[in-house]
Design a protein around this motif. Structure first.
Motif, short mmCIF file in Angstrom:
data_model
loop_
_atom_site.label_atom_id
_atom_site.label_comp_id
_atom_site.label_asym_id
_atom_site.label_seq_id
_atom_site.Cartn_x
_atom_site.Cartn_y
_atom_site.Cartn_z
N SER A 181 43.26 57.16 50.79
CA SER A 181 42.48 55.88 50.82
C SER A 181 41.70 55.60 49.46
N ASP A 182 40.97 54.62 49.56
CA ASP A 182 40.37 54.07 48.46
C ASP A 182 39.22 55.27 47.94
N GLN A 186 38.04 56.26 44.17
CA GLN A 186 36.86 55.72 43.52
C GLN A 186 36.08 56.92 43.00
N LEU A 187 36.34 58.17 43.60
CA LEU A 187 35.34 59.36 43.09
C LEU A 187 36.22 59.59 41.88
N ALA A 188 37.31 59.86 41.88
CA ALA A 188 38.12 60.41 40.66
C ALA A 188 37.90 59.56 39.46
N ALA A 189 37.73 58.05 39.68
CA ALA A 189 37.48 56.96 38.75
C ALA A 189 36.12 57.43 38.40
N ALA A 190 35.24 57.54 39.07
CA ALA A 190 33.77 57.76 38.78
C ALA A 190 33.54 58.99 38.06
N ARG A 191 34.39 60.02 38.22
CA ARG A 191 34.17 61.56 37.66
C ARG A 191 35.14 61.30 36.22
N ARG A 208 46.35 49.12 46.23
CA ARG A 208 45.06 49.14 46.35
C ARG A 208 44.26 50.22 45.69
N ALA A 209 44.72 51.54 46.12
CA ALA A 209 44.19 52.59 45.47
C ALA A 209 44.53 52.70 44.23
N LEU A 210 45.57 52.48 43.78
CA LEU A 210 45.88 52.57 42.12
C LEU A 210 44.85 51.45 41.49
N GLU A 211 44.88 50.45 42.01
CA GLU A 211 43.97 49.23 41.25
C GLU A 211 42.69 49.79 41.24
N GLN A 216 38.46 51.19 37.89
CA GLN A 216 37.11 51.63 37.82
C GLN A 216 36.93 52.95 37.05
N PHE A 217 38.03 53.57 36.20
CA PHE A 217 37.92 54.51 35.70
C PHE A 217 36.79 54.63 34.63
N GLN A 218 36.21 55.92 34.55
CA GLN A 218 35.16 56.18 33.41
C GLN A 218 35.69 57.36 32.63
#
Length: 351
Positions: A181-182, A186-191, A208-211, A216-218
Protein backbone atom coordinates in the motif's frame (compact mmCIF):
# COMPACT_ATOMS: atom_id res chain seq x y z
CA UNK A 1 14.31 -4.40 -27.49
CA UNK A 2 14.22 -3.26 -23.85
CA UNK A 3 17.30 -3.98 -21.76
CA UNK A 4 17.23 -7.14 -19.69
CA UNK A 5 16.60 -6.38 -16.00
CA UNK A 6 18.73 -7.90 -13.27
CA UNK A 7 16.92 -10.80 -11.63
CA UNK A 8 16.47 -11.72 -7.98
CA UNK A 9 14.48 -14.42 -6.16
CA UNK A 10 11.82 -14.33 -3.45
CA UNK A 11 11.41 -17.71 -1.75
CA UNK A 12 8.58 -18.83 0.55
CA UNK A 13 10.14 -22.31 0.82
CA UNK A 14 7.07 -24.19 -0.45
CA UNK A 15 6.12 -27.51 1.12
CA UNK A 16 4.36 -29.98 -1.17
CA UNK A 17 2.19 -32.95 -0.27
CA UNK A 18 4.25 -35.71 1.33
CA UNK A 19 7.28 -33.48 1.79
CA UNK A 20 8.94 -32.76 5.15
CA UNK A 21 10.21 -29.38 6.25
CA UNK A 22 13.76 -30.74 6.02
CA UNK A 23 13.23 -31.72 2.39
CA UNK A 24 11.59 -28.40 1.51
CA UNK A 25 14.42 -26.38 3.06
CA UNK A 26 17.04 -28.57 1.38
CA UNK A 27 15.35 -27.92 -1.97
CA UNK A 28 15.38 -24.15 -1.38
CA UNK A 29 19.03 -24.13 -0.34
CA UNK A 30 19.90 -26.00 -3.54
CA UNK A 31 17.92 -23.35 -5.41
CA UNK A 32 19.86 -20.44 -3.88
CA UNK A 33 23.11 -22.10 -4.94
CA UNK A 34 21.74 -22.47 -8.46
CA UNK A 35 20.53 -18.85 -8.45
CA UNK A 36 24.02 -17.64 -7.58
CA UNK A 37 25.58 -19.69 -10.39
CA UNK A 38 23.04 -18.24 -12.83
CA UNK A 39 23.98 -14.69 -11.87
CA UNK A 40 20.93 -13.63 -9.83
CA UNK A 41 21.48 -10.43 -7.84
CA UNK A 42 19.81 -11.30 -4.53
CA UNK A 43 17.80 -14.05 -2.82
CA UNK A 44 15.26 -13.19 -0.13
CA UNK A 45 13.25 -15.39 2.24
CA UNK A 46 9.73 -14.34 3.23
CA UNK A 47 8.20 -14.59 6.71
CA UNK A 48 4.96 -16.56 7.03
CA UNK A 49 3.68 -18.57 9.97
CA UNK A 50 1.60 -21.70 10.58
CA UNK A 51 0.92 -22.41 6.90
CA UNK A 52 1.06 -26.06 5.75
CA UNK A 53 2.51 -25.08 2.37
CA UNK A 54 5.14 -22.57 3.55
CA UNK A 55 8.32 -23.29 5.53
CA UNK A 56 9.83 -19.79 5.49
CA UNK A 57 8.97 -18.97 9.10
CA UNK A 58 12.37 -17.58 10.12
CA UNK A 59 14.19 -15.48 7.49
CA UNK A 60 17.33 -14.95 9.65
CA UNK A 61 17.89 -18.70 10.06
CA UNK A 62 17.35 -19.40 6.37
CA UNK A 63 19.55 -16.45 5.42
CA UNK A 64 22.36 -17.82 7.58
CA UNK A 65 22.05 -21.22 5.91
CA UNK A 66 22.10 -19.58 2.48
CA UNK A 67 25.15 -17.50 3.45
CA UNK A 68 27.06 -20.68 4.29
CA UNK A 69 26.42 -22.07 0.81
CA UNK A 70 27.08 -18.98 -1.30
CA UNK A 71 29.81 -16.41 -1.92
CA UNK A 72 28.49 -13.58 -4.09
CA UNK A 73 24.71 -13.31 -4.21
CA UNK A 74 23.02 -10.89 -1.81
CA UNK A 75 20.84 -12.67 0.75
CA UNK A 76 18.23 -11.60 3.25
CA UNK A 77 14.60 -11.15 4.18
CA UNK A 78 11.64 -10.23 2.08
CA UNK A 79 10.72 -9.52 4.70
CA UNK A 80 10.89 -9.63 8.45
CA UNK A 81 7.44 -8.66 9.76
CA UNK A 82 8.67 -6.15 12.28
CA UNK A 83 5.58 -5.93 14.55
CA UNK A 84 6.17 -9.62 15.39
CA UNK A 85 9.63 -9.00 16.82
CA UNK A 86 11.68 -6.81 19.11
CA UNK A 87 13.67 -4.28 17.04
CA UNK A 88 16.81 -5.06 19.04
CA UNK A 89 16.50 -8.80 18.34
CA UNK A 90 16.06 -8.13 14.61
CA UNK A 91 19.03 -5.77 14.64
CA UNK A 92 21.19 -8.33 16.46
CA UNK A 93 20.23 -11.10 14.06
CA UNK A 94 21.03 -9.11 10.94
CA UNK A 95 24.17 -7.52 12.37
CA UNK A 96 25.40 -11.07 12.98
CA UNK A 97 24.43 -12.04 9.43
CA UNK A 98 26.34 -9.04 8.08
CA UNK A 99 29.38 -10.25 10.02
CA UNK A 100 28.93 -13.71 8.48
CA UNK A 101 28.52 -12.41 4.92
CA UNK A 102 29.96 -8.88 4.82
CA UNK A 103 28.54 -6.58 2.19
CA UNK A 104 25.79 -8.84 0.93
CA UNK A 105 22.98 -8.89 3.52
CA UNK A 106 19.59 -7.23 2.95
CA UNK A 107 17.09 -6.57 5.73
CA UNK A 108 13.64 -6.14 4.20
CA UNK A 109 11.08 -4.93 6.76
CA UNK A 110 7.30 -5.19 6.56
CA UNK A 111 4.44 -4.36 8.92
CA UNK A 112 1.93 -7.12 8.03
CA UNK A 113 1.37 -10.00 10.48
CA UNK A 114 2.26 -12.81 8.09
CA UNK A 115 -0.31 -15.16 9.62
CA UNK A 116 -3.76 -15.54 11.18
CA UNK A 117 -4.93 -13.66 14.32
CA UNK A 118 -4.15 -16.53 16.71
CA UNK A 119 -0.55 -16.88 15.56
CA UNK A 120 -0.22 -13.11 15.50
CA UNK A 121 -1.16 -12.98 19.18
CA UNK A 122 1.38 -15.67 20.01
CA UNK A 123 4.11 -13.82 18.12
CA UNK A 124 3.29 -10.50 19.70
CA UNK A 125 3.44 -11.49 23.36
CA UNK A 126 6.18 -8.93 23.76
CA UNK A 127 4.50 -5.81 25.07
CA UNK A 128 4.81 -2.54 23.23
CA UNK A 129 7.08 -3.94 20.51
CA UNK A 130 3.97 -5.50 18.98
CA UNK A 131 2.30 -2.11 18.35
CA UNK A 132 1.89 -1.77 14.57
CA UNK A 133 1.50 2.00 14.97
CA UNK A 134 5.09 2.16 16.21
CA UNK A 135 6.44 0.68 12.98
CA UNK A 136 8.13 3.97 11.89
CA UNK A 137 9.79 4.31 15.30
CA UNK A 138 11.01 0.72 15.21
CA UNK A 139 12.42 1.15 11.70
CA UNK A 140 14.35 4.17 12.97
CA UNK A 141 15.63 2.16 15.93
CA UNK A 142 16.85 -0.69 13.72
CA UNK A 143 18.66 1.71 11.39
CA UNK A 144 20.55 3.07 14.37
CA UNK A 145 21.17 -0.28 16.06
CA UNK A 146 22.64 -2.03 13.01
CA UNK A 147 25.01 0.83 12.19
CA UNK A 148 28.64 0.49 13.36
CA UNK A 149 28.05 3.54 15.60
CA UNK A 150 25.10 1.92 17.37
CA UNK A 151 22.35 3.81 19.20
CA UNK A 152 22.29 5.93 22.32
CA UNK A 153 19.35 5.71 24.70
CA UNK A 154 18.60 8.88 26.61
CA UNK A 155 17.24 8.63 30.14
CA UNK A 156 14.58 11.05 31.33
CA UNK A 157 16.72 11.72 34.39
CA UNK A 158 19.73 12.55 32.21
CA UNK A 159 22.60 10.61 30.69
CA UNK A 160 22.77 8.09 27.88
CA UNK A 161 23.22 4.34 27.45
CA UNK A 162 24.98 3.02 24.34
CA UNK A 163 23.53 -0.02 22.55
CA UNK A 164 25.21 -1.98 19.72
CA UNK A 165 23.62 -4.83 17.76
CA UNK A 166 27.10 -6.41 17.54
CA UNK A 167 30.28 -5.31 19.34
CA UNK A 168 32.62 -4.36 16.52
CA UNK A 169 30.74 -3.94 13.25
CA UNK A 170 32.54 -2.90 10.09
CA UNK A 171 29.38 -2.60 8.00
CA UNK A 172 25.61 -2.82 8.15
CA UNK A 173 22.89 -4.73 6.30
CA UNK A 174 21.03 -2.75 3.70
CA UNK A 175 17.55 -1.95 5.01
CA UNK A 176 14.59 -2.00 2.61
CA UNK A 177 10.96 -1.19 3.37
CA UNK A 178 8.34 -3.50 1.88
CA UNK A 179 4.63 -3.00 1.47
CA UNK A 180 1.48 -3.47 -0.56
CA UNK A 181 0.00 0.00 0.00
CA UNK A 182 1.03 3.66 0.05
CA UNK A 183 1.98 3.50 3.74
CA UNK A 184 5.44 1.96 3.39
CA UNK A 185 6.06 3.91 0.19
CA UNK A 186 5.53 7.17 2.07
CA UNK A 187 7.68 6.05 5.00
CA UNK A 188 10.50 4.84 2.75
CA UNK A 189 10.40 8.16 0.87
CA UNK A 190 10.46 10.19 4.08
CA UNK A 191 13.35 8.17 5.55
CA UNK A 192 15.32 8.02 2.30
CA UNK A 193 15.29 4.23 2.16
CA UNK A 194 14.97 1.76 -0.73
CA UNK A 195 11.44 0.39 -1.23
CA UNK A 196 9.75 -2.64 -2.76
CA UNK A 197 6.03 -2.94 -3.52
CA UNK A 198 4.71 -6.47 -2.92
CA UNK A 199 3.32 -6.84 -6.44
CA UNK A 200 3.53 -10.66 -6.30
CA UNK A 201 0.99 -10.62 -3.47
CA UNK A 202 -1.27 -7.69 -4.21
CA UNK A 203 -0.89 -6.51 -7.78
CA UNK A 204 -3.22 -3.59 -7.01
CA UNK A 205 -1.91 -0.07 -6.51
CA UNK A 206 1.57 -0.60 -7.93
CA UNK A 207 1.65 2.55 -10.07
CA UNK A 208 0.33 4.72 -7.23
CA UNK A 209 2.85 3.35 -4.71
CA UNK A 210 5.78 3.94 -7.07
CA UNK A 211 4.58 7.48 -7.81
CA UNK A 212 4.28 8.27 -4.11
CA UNK A 213 7.72 6.87 -3.37
CA UNK A 214 9.49 8.59 -6.25
CA UNK A 215 7.86 11.99 -5.93
CA UNK A 216 8.10 12.22 -2.13
CA UNK A 217 11.61 10.78 -1.76
CA UNK A 218 13.98 12.69 0.52
CA UNK A 219 17.73 12.00 0.15
CA UNK A 220 19.38 10.60 3.26
CA UNK A 221 22.65 9.20 4.53
CA UNK A 222 21.38 5.82 3.33
CA UNK A 223 20.37 6.76 -0.21
CA UNK A 224 20.66 9.85 -2.41
CA UNK A 225 17.94 8.92 -4.95
CA UNK A 226 14.89 6.61 -5.07
CA UNK A 227 15.75 2.94 -5.45
CA UNK A 228 13.16 0.28 -6.06
CA UNK A 229 12.46 -2.94 -7.89
CA UNK A 230 9.39 -5.07 -8.58
CA UNK A 231 8.21 -8.52 -7.55
CA UNK A 232 6.16 -10.93 -9.64
CA UNK A 233 5.06 -14.58 -9.58
CA UNK A 234 6.49 -16.60 -12.46
CA UNK A 235 6.51 -20.09 -13.92
CA UNK A 236 8.66 -21.03 -16.92
CA UNK A 237 8.77 -24.45 -18.58
CA UNK A 238 9.82 -25.95 -21.93
CA UNK A 239 6.21 -25.70 -23.13
CA UNK A 240 3.34 -23.37 -22.33
CA UNK A 241 1.17 -26.36 -21.44
CA UNK A 242 3.61 -27.54 -18.78
CA UNK A 243 4.00 -24.01 -17.40
CA UNK A 244 0.22 -23.63 -17.04
CA UNK A 245 -0.01 -27.01 -15.32
CA UNK A 246 2.75 -26.14 -12.88
CA UNK A 247 0.93 -22.90 -11.98
CA UNK A 248 -2.24 -24.77 -10.94
CA UNK A 249 -1.24 -25.73 -7.36
CA UNK A 250 -0.45 -22.12 -6.50
CA UNK A 251 -3.65 -20.88 -8.15
CA UNK A 252 -5.60 -23.25 -5.93
CA UNK A 253 -3.72 -22.11 -2.84
CA UNK A 254 -4.75 -18.53 -3.63
CA UNK A 255 -8.36 -19.66 -3.97
CA UNK A 256 -8.19 -21.41 -0.59
CA UNK A 257 -6.85 -18.23 1.02
CA UNK A 258 -9.49 -15.98 -0.54
CA UNK A 259 -12.35 -18.41 0.16
CA UNK A 260 -11.23 -19.09 3.74
CA UNK A 261 -10.91 -22.80 3.03
CA UNK A 262 -8.59 -24.96 5.18
CA UNK A 263 -5.01 -24.60 4.00
CA UNK A 264 -3.10 -27.69 2.89
CA UNK A 265 0.43 -28.49 1.69
CA UNK A 266 1.04 -27.55 -1.92
CA UNK A 267 -0.80 -30.01 -4.11
CA UNK A 268 0.87 -31.92 -6.91
CA UNK A 269 -0.03 -30.99 -10.46
CA UNK A 270 -1.82 -34.32 -10.89
CA UNK A 271 -4.01 -33.79 -7.83
CA UNK A 272 -4.86 -30.24 -8.86
CA UNK A 273 -5.98 -31.43 -12.30
CA UNK A 274 -7.93 -34.42 -10.97
CA UNK A 275 -9.93 -32.34 -8.46
CA UNK A 276 -10.60 -29.27 -10.60
CA UNK A 277 -14.32 -29.36 -9.76
CA UNK A 278 -13.52 -28.46 -6.15
CA UNK A 279 -13.05 -24.83 -7.19
CA UNK A 280 -15.83 -24.47 -9.72
CA UNK A 281 -17.61 -21.13 -9.77
CA UNK A 282 -16.15 -18.44 -7.51
CA UNK A 283 -12.99 -20.45 -7.03
CA UNK A 284 -12.32 -20.42 -10.77
CA UNK A 285 -12.85 -16.66 -10.81
CA UNK A 286 -10.33 -16.16 -8.00
CA UNK A 287 -7.81 -18.43 -9.70
CA UNK A 288 -8.19 -16.62 -13.01
CA UNK A 289 -7.73 -13.25 -11.33
CA UNK A 290 -4.54 -14.44 -9.64
CA UNK A 291 -3.22 -16.03 -12.82
CA UNK A 292 -3.79 -12.81 -14.79
CA UNK A 293 -1.03 -11.02 -12.85
CA UNK A 294 1.55 -13.83 -13.16
CA UNK A 295 4.06 -14.48 -15.92
CA UNK A 296 3.57 -18.07 -17.07
CA UNK A 297 4.92 -19.68 -20.24
CA UNK A 298 8.12 -20.71 -21.95
CA UNK A 299 11.41 -19.10 -20.98
CA UNK A 300 11.12 -16.78 -23.99
CA UNK A 301 7.54 -15.86 -23.05
CA UNK A 302 8.40 -14.98 -19.48
CA UNK A 303 11.64 -13.20 -20.41
CA UNK A 304 9.69 -10.96 -22.79
CA UNK A 305 7.11 -10.15 -20.12
CA UNK A 306 9.85 -9.37 -17.60
CA UNK A 307 11.56 -6.99 -20.03
CA UNK A 308 8.33 -5.16 -20.71
CA UNK A 309 7.33 -5.09 -17.05
CA UNK A 310 10.67 -3.58 -15.99
CA UNK A 311 10.58 -1.05 -18.84
CA UNK A 312 7.02 0.11 -18.11
CA UNK A 313 7.84 0.79 -14.48
CA UNK A 314 11.37 2.11 -15.07
CA UNK A 315 13.28 -0.37 -12.90
CA UNK A 316 16.49 -2.26 -13.60
CA UNK A 317 15.68 -5.26 -11.38
CA UNK A 318 12.79 -7.70 -10.99
CA UNK A 319 12.47 -10.13 -8.10
CA UNK A 320 10.71 -13.29 -9.22
CA UNK A 321 8.83 -15.64 -6.95
CA UNK A 322 9.16 -19.00 -8.74
CA UNK A 323 5.85 -20.69 -7.97
CA UNK A 324 6.11 -23.74 -10.22
CA UNK A 325 4.42 -26.77 -8.71
CA UNK A 326 5.70 -30.34 -8.76
CA UNK A 327 4.62 -33.55 -10.42
CA UNK A 328 4.14 -36.66 -8.29
CA UNK A 329 7.16 -38.45 -9.75
CA UNK A 330 9.59 -35.63 -8.94
CA UNK A 331 11.94 -36.02 -5.93
CA UNK A 332 10.84 -34.60 -2.58
CA UNK A 333 14.24 -33.10 -1.76
CA UNK A 334 14.43 -31.05 -4.96
CA UNK A 335 12.32 -28.51 -6.79
CA UNK A 336 12.70 -29.19 -10.53
CA UNK A 337 9.91 -26.86 -11.62
CA UNK A 338 11.34 -23.88 -9.76
CA UNK A 339 14.89 -24.69 -10.84
CA UNK A 340 13.98 -24.86 -14.52
CA UNK A 341 12.05 -21.60 -14.14
CA UNK A 342 15.25 -19.82 -13.12
CA UNK A 343 17.32 -21.58 -15.77
CA UNK A 344 14.97 -20.99 -18.69
CA UNK A 345 14.38 -17.31 -17.91
CA UNK A 346 18.11 -16.67 -17.51
CA UNK A 347 18.87 -18.45 -20.75
CA UNK A 348 16.26 -16.45 -22.65
CA UNK A 349 17.32 -13.08 -21.22
CA UNK A 350 20.98 -13.65 -22.05
CA UNK A 351 20.47 -15.17 -25.50
Amino acid sequence: MAAAPALSVLDLVPVRTGQTSSQAIAASLDLVVRAERLGFRRYWFAEHHNMPAVASTTPPVLTAAAAARTERIRIGSGGVMLPNHSPLVVAEQFAALEALAPGRVDLGLGRAPGSDPVITQLLRQSGTTSDVERFPEHVRDILSLVSPEGAALRFASGGTYDVHATPAATGAPEVWLLGSSDYSAQLAAARGLPYVFANHFSGQGLERALEVYRTQFQPSEHLDAPRTFLTVNVVAAPTREEAEERSLPNQRMMARLRMNKPLVPAETVEHAKATADEFAGIGETIMAAARSTWFVGTGEDVAGELRGFASRHDVDEVMISPIAGSYETEPLDATPGRTQTLELITEALTA
